[in-house]
Design a protein around this motif. Structure first.
Motif, short mmCIF file in Angstrom:
data_model
loop_
_atom_site.label_atom_id
_atom_site.label_comp_id
_atom_site.label_asym_id
_atom_site.label_seq_id
_atom_site.Cartn_x
_atom_site.Cartn_y
_atom_site.Cartn_z
N LYS A 51 42.25 68.60 14.95
CA LYS A 51 41.83 67.67 16.01
C LYS A 51 40.33 67.78 16.28
O LYS A 51 39.64 66.76 16.39
CB LYS A 51 42.61 67.98 17.29
CG LYS A 51 42.31 67.02 18.42
CD LYS A 51 43.15 67.34 19.64
CE LYS A 51 42.83 66.36 20.76
NZ LYS A 51 43.59 66.66 21.99
N GLU A 55 37.76 64.68 15.51
CA GLU A 55 36.99 64.08 16.60
C GLU A 55 35.49 64.23 16.37
O GLU A 55 34.71 63.33 16.70
CB GLU A 55 37.41 64.68 17.93
CG GLU A 55 38.82 64.27 18.35
CD GLU A 55 39.24 64.90 19.66
OE1 GLU A 55 38.49 65.73 20.20
OE2 GLU A 55 40.35 64.56 20.14
N LEU A 58 34.58 61.65 13.85
CA LEU A 58 34.52 60.34 14.50
C LEU A 58 33.20 60.16 15.25
O LEU A 58 32.58 59.08 15.21
CB LEU A 58 35.70 60.19 15.47
CG LEU A 58 35.79 58.88 16.26
CD1 LEU A 58 35.89 57.69 15.31
CD2 LEU A 58 36.98 58.91 17.21
N HIS A 94 35.34 65.27 8.14
CA HIS A 94 36.61 64.57 7.94
C HIS A 94 37.39 65.19 6.77
O HIS A 94 38.61 65.36 6.84
CB HIS A 94 36.34 63.09 7.68
CG HIS A 94 37.51 62.21 7.93
ND1 HIS A 94 37.41 60.86 8.10
CD2 HIS A 94 38.83 62.48 8.03
CE1 HIS A 94 38.60 60.34 8.30
NE2 HIS A 94 39.49 61.31 8.24
N SER A 97 38.89 68.34 7.95
CA SER A 97 40.06 68.03 8.77
C SER A 97 41.27 67.70 7.90
O SER A 97 42.39 68.13 8.17
CB SER A 97 39.75 66.85 9.70
OG SER A 97 40.90 66.43 10.40
N GLY A 160 39.27 56.22 14.52
CA GLY A 160 39.47 56.11 15.96
C GLY A 160 40.90 55.72 16.30
O GLY A 160 41.51 56.28 17.22
N VAL A 163 43.14 58.78 15.65
CA VAL A 163 42.99 59.84 16.65
C VAL A 163 43.59 59.44 17.99
O VAL A 163 44.26 60.24 18.65
CB VAL A 163 41.49 60.20 16.82
CG1 VAL A 163 41.28 61.08 18.05
CG2 VAL A 163 40.97 60.92 15.58
N VAL A 164 43.40 58.18 18.39
CA VAL A 164 43.81 57.75 19.74
C VAL A 164 45.27 57.31 19.79
O VAL A 164 46.00 57.65 20.72
CB VAL A 164 42.89 56.62 20.24
CG1 VAL A 164 43.36 56.09 21.60
CG2 VAL A 164 41.45 57.11 20.34
#
Length: 201
Positions: A51, A55, A58, A94, A97, A160, A163-164
């Motif tokens: 996470k 983020e 992003l 990224h 991640s 985005g 993630v959201v």
């Protein structure tokens, strides 16, 4: 005649057989509980690292996108250079991640050696990462400058949204998806989309 009595001496123990079984079962349950707790801690640590990295990526994508739009108006090569650097840093974060998610994905035995792109989150995350990586390579080689304003927003939107809105939960693959084609077909398809997005950006 005197009768000779034989006495069998049994080592003294105050634990009956049923108590031994109970004690061993208790030890086994404790070990299983510790293993489950350790697995939960590993999953939590992987999820937290993923996470944070996603983020951060992003954020770098968003900053690079802003510089790309500023470049459209000012045509300052320094803006183009920093856009490329920020996009490259975002792509590296990224990629890290994605690597953490891959390790988390492989904690489930049936997922071993498959890529974590079987979910909406995984697919969006990979697609936005591929677009950013292809953009970075093209921009570094050809220094087009203007390309970032048309490509990087898609990386921001894709990551985005993942993630959201998307659920990042890792689950075991159903038997129908446990095929080597999972590592080939979706990857080739989404990588082609990323290349096409850069070509027509």
């Amino acid at each position: 005649m005197h009768q000779i009595k034989t006495q069998i001496i049994v080592p003294y123990t105050n634990i009956r057989p049923d108590e031994k079984i109970y004690a061993q079962a208790k030890i086994d349950r404790k070990k299983e509980t510790e293993e489950v707790d350790n697995a939960r801690v590993d999953i939590y640590n992987h999820e937290l690292a993923r996470k944070i990295l996603a983020e951060a990526a992003l954020g770098f994508y968003f900053a690079a996108t802003l510089l790309a739009f500023f470049y459209l108006y000012r045509k300052d090569e320094k803006l183009s250079l920093w856009m490329m650097r920020l996009a490259g840093a975002g792509a590296l974060l990224h990629l890290a991640s994605f690597g953490v998610r891959l390790e988390q994905f492989w904690l489930i035995p049936e997922n071993r050696y498959f890529l974590p792109i079987n979910s909406f989150f995984g697919a969006l995350s990979y697609l936005s990462m591929a677009a950013a990586l292809v953009f970075f390579v093209v921009e570094r080689e050809h220094r087009l400058g203007i390309l970032g304003a048309f490509v990087l927003p898609w990386s921001v939107i894709g990551l985005g949204t993942a993630v959201v809105y998307a659920d990042p939960k890792v689950v075991g693959l159903v038997p129908d998806l446990q095929s080597y084609w999972l590592n080939i077909h979706p990857m080739v398809l989404m990588t082609a989309y990323a290349v096409l997005g850069n070509a027509f950006g």
